[in-house]
Scaffold this active site. Structure first.
Site, mmCIF file in Angstrom:
data_model
loop_
_atom_site.group_PDB
_atom_site.id
_atom_site.type_symbol
_atom_site.label_atom_id
_atom_site.label_comp_id
_atom_site.label_asym_id
_atom_site.label_seq_id
_atom_site.Cartn_x
_atom_site.Cartn_y
_atom_site.Cartn_z
ATOM 1 N N GLY A 154 -5.926 -2.851 -0.712
ATOM 2 C CA GLY A 154 -5.041 -3.030 -1.868
ATOM 3 C C GLY A 154 -5.086 -4.443 -2.428
ATOM 4 O O GLY A 154 -4.372 -4.759 -3.381
ATOM 5 N N LYS B 31 -7.920 -4.690 6.793
ATOM 6 C CA LYS B 31 -6.886 -4.608 5.762
ATOM 7 C C LYS B 31 -7.397 -5.254 4.479
ATOM 8 O O LYS B 31 -8.387 -5.952 4.484
ATOM 9 C CB LYS B 31 -5.611 -5.313 6.227
ATOM 10 C CG LYS B 31 -4.860 -4.472 7.277
ATOM 11 C CD LYS B 31 -3.507 -5.045 7.661
ATOM 12 C CE LYS B 31 -2.577 -5.326 6.526
ATOM 13 N NZ LYS B 31 -2.305 -4.177 5.641
ATOM 14 N N ASP C 199 3.332 -2.656 8.264
ATOM 15 C CA ASP C 199 2.317 -2.625 7.202
ATOM 16 C C ASP C 199 1.333 -1.485 7.465
ATOM 17 O O ASP C 199 1.230 -0.995 8.600
ATOM 18 C CB ASP C 199 1.569 -3.975 7.193
ATOM 19 C CG ASP C 199 0.910 -4.272 5.851
ATOM 20 O OD1 ASP C 199 0.832 -3.356 4.995
ATOM 21 O OD2 ASP C 199 0.457 -5.410 5.657
ATOM 22 N N LYS D 22 -7.150 6.922 9.511
ATOM 23 C CA LYS D 22 -7.424 5.482 9.587
ATOM 24 C C LYS D 22 -7.841 5.035 10.993
ATOM 25 O O LYS D 22 -8.307 3.916 11.178
ATOM 26 C CB LYS D 22 -6.167 4.692 9.182
ATOM 27 C CG LYS D 22 -5.555 5.051 7.830
ATOM 28 C CD LYS D 22 -6.370 4.494 6.707
ATOM 29 C CE LYS D 22 -5.760 4.722 5.348
ATOM 30 N NZ LYS D 22 -4.524 4.008 5.097
ATOM 31 N N GLY E 30 0.832 -1.210 0.000
ATOM 32 C CA GLY E 30 0.000 0.000 0.000
ATOM 33 C C GLY E 30 0.858 1.248 0.000
ATOM 34 O O GLY E 30 2.095 1.185 0.077
ATOM 35 N N SER E 31 0.179 2.395 -0.052
ATOM 36 C CA SER E 31 0.900 3.654 -0.224
ATOM 37 C C SER E 31 1.683 4.054 1.031
ATOM 38 O O SER E 31 2.698 4.756 0.931
ATOM 39 C CB SER E 31 -0.083 4.765 -0.619
ATOM 40 O OG SER E 31 -1.095 4.882 0.357
ATOM 41 N N THR E 32 1.255 3.628 2.215
ATOM 42 C CA THR E 32 1.994 3.966 3.440
ATOM 43 C C THR E 32 3.206 3.045 3.583
ATOM 44 O O THR E 32 4.324 3.507 3.863
ATOM 45 C CB THR E 32 1.078 3.858 4.678
ATOM 46 O OG1 THR E 32 -0.192 4.446 4.372
ATOM 47 C CG2 THR E 32 1.685 4.570 5.871
ATOM 48 N N GLU F 168 -0.605 -10.650 3.440
ATOM 49 C CA GLU F 168 -0.329 -9.765 4.587
ATOM 50 C C GLU F 168 -0.585 -10.486 5.898
ATOM 51 O O GLU F 168 0.179 -10.348 6.861
ATOM 52 C CB GLU F 168 -1.202 -8.510 4.505
ATOM 53 C CG GLU F 168 -0.769 -7.564 3.400
ATOM 54 C CD GLU F 168 -1.719 -6.391 3.202
ATOM 55 O OE1 GLU F 168 -1.265 -5.366 2.687
ATOM 56 O OE2 GLU F 168 -2.908 -6.499 3.556
HETATM 57 C C1 A5P Z 1 -3.300 -3.813 1.151
HETATM 58 O O1 A5P Z 1 -3.995 -4.947 0.818
HETATM 59 C C2 A5P Z 1 -3.899 -3.172 2.348
HETATM 60 O O2 A5P Z 1 -4.108 -4.004 3.426
HETATM 61 C C3 A5P Z 1 -3.129 -1.943 2.739
HETATM 62 O O3 A5P Z 1 -2.268 -2.173 3.804
HETATM 63 C C4 A5P Z 1 -4.123 -0.930 3.122
HETATM 64 O O4 A5P Z 1 -5.044 -0.864 2.059
HETATM 65 C C5 A5P Z 1 -3.511 0.426 3.400
HETATM 66 O O5 A5P Z 1 -3.078 1.018 2.219
HETATM 67 P P1 A5P Z 1 -2.680 2.538 2.154
HETATM 68 O O6 A5P Z 1 -1.482 2.689 3.008
HETATM 69 O O7 A5P Z 1 -2.399 2.787 0.697
HETATM 70 O O8 A5P Z 1 -3.851 3.327 2.640
#
Ligand code: A5P
Length: 235
Positions: free
Chosen positions: A102, A99, A86, A126, A32-34, A108
């Site tokens: 993504g 979760k 994560d 979040k 994911g983006s974070t 995960e």
């Molecule tokens: C991926 O499958 C997700 O579990 C990500 O960890 C979650 O969607 C957080 O993503 P962002 O950091 O992009 O919000």
């Protein structure tokens, strides 16, 4: 919040997570983006001589980490990890998570469960009092989608979660396929008053591979807001 502001907060959370990484650690690398910020920061430190090895939680993270030179391994070669870092779609005060936004929830969860500790990094949007506003992703096998979907809805209603579940589709209208070759339901449940009991019911449905409720897996959350970064520990 602008996209640029949100990116700054994600970066701030990831930068704080770096302080938990010690030389020689075996790390789960989130998706994911974070989590992307955390991977980039690890890559920088590896270039500076840090000795770590990572297990990516998705093909996207594997490619990203490989491209930046982060040494990688697999759970076959390294079945026990020290720390997974994560992101999450929602974080409750007791660190129950949603979760899978993504699409990577299965890997995960396997990686988090193989880790001594799971650290979640996120911007403060979040962090919620009750999970459920974000649609809960549920990974299912492609056979018998409709009975599985109905069973998911019945499980949700039995746990006092209103709302329904729908198959995730790509922008082109095709069914979204996960790294494991499965499909995803997104269950827009509004509220999940008892995540542990919904998790148990979902896990008992034959067509469900895994669901995006992470209960009892996260140890620490690093939450970044405009006033700074705070750490929430699981009770
Ligand atoms: C991926 O499958 C997700 O579990 C990500 O960890 C979650 O969607 C957080 O993503 P962002 O950091 O992009 O919000």
């Amino acid at each position: 919040m602008t996209v640029a502001d949100a990116e700054k907060l994600k970066h701030a959370a990831a930068a704080r997570a770096v302080e938990f990484v010690r030389p020689g650690m075996r790390l789960g690398l989130g998706t994911g983006s974070t989590a992307k910020h955390f991977v980039a920061l690890q890559a920088e430190r590896v270039r500076g001589g840090l000795d770590i090895v990572g297990v990516p939680t998705s093909e996207a993270t594997r490619q990203d980490a490989e491209r930046q030179g982060v040494p990688l391994t697999t759970l076959e070669d390294t079945p026990e990890l020290d720390l997974t870092v994560d992101g999450a779609d929602e974080i409750a005060p007791d660190l129950a998570l949603i979760k899978g936004g993504g699409g990577a929830l299965l890997r995960e969860k396997i990686v988090a469960a193989a880790s001594g500790r799971m650290l979640v990094i996120a911007d403060e949007s979040k962090f919620v009092p009750v999970l459920g506003r974000f649609p809960l992703p549920i990974e299912i096998v492609p056979f018998g989608v409709e009975p599985t979907r109905r069973a998911v809805e019945a499980a949700a209603h039995a746990c006092d979660c209103p709302g329904g579940a729908a198959l995730r589709r790509t922008r082109e209208g095709h069914a979204f396929v996960t790294d494991g070759g499965h499909l995803l339901l997104d269950a827009a449940l509004v509220r999940i008053p008892d995540p542990a009991s919904l998790a148990r019911r979902l896990a008992a449905i034959p067509g469900v591979m895994e669901h995006g409720l992470f209960v009892g897996l996260a140890h620490i959350a690093i939450i970044a807001g405009p006033d700074g970064v705070r750490i929430v520990e699981a009770a």
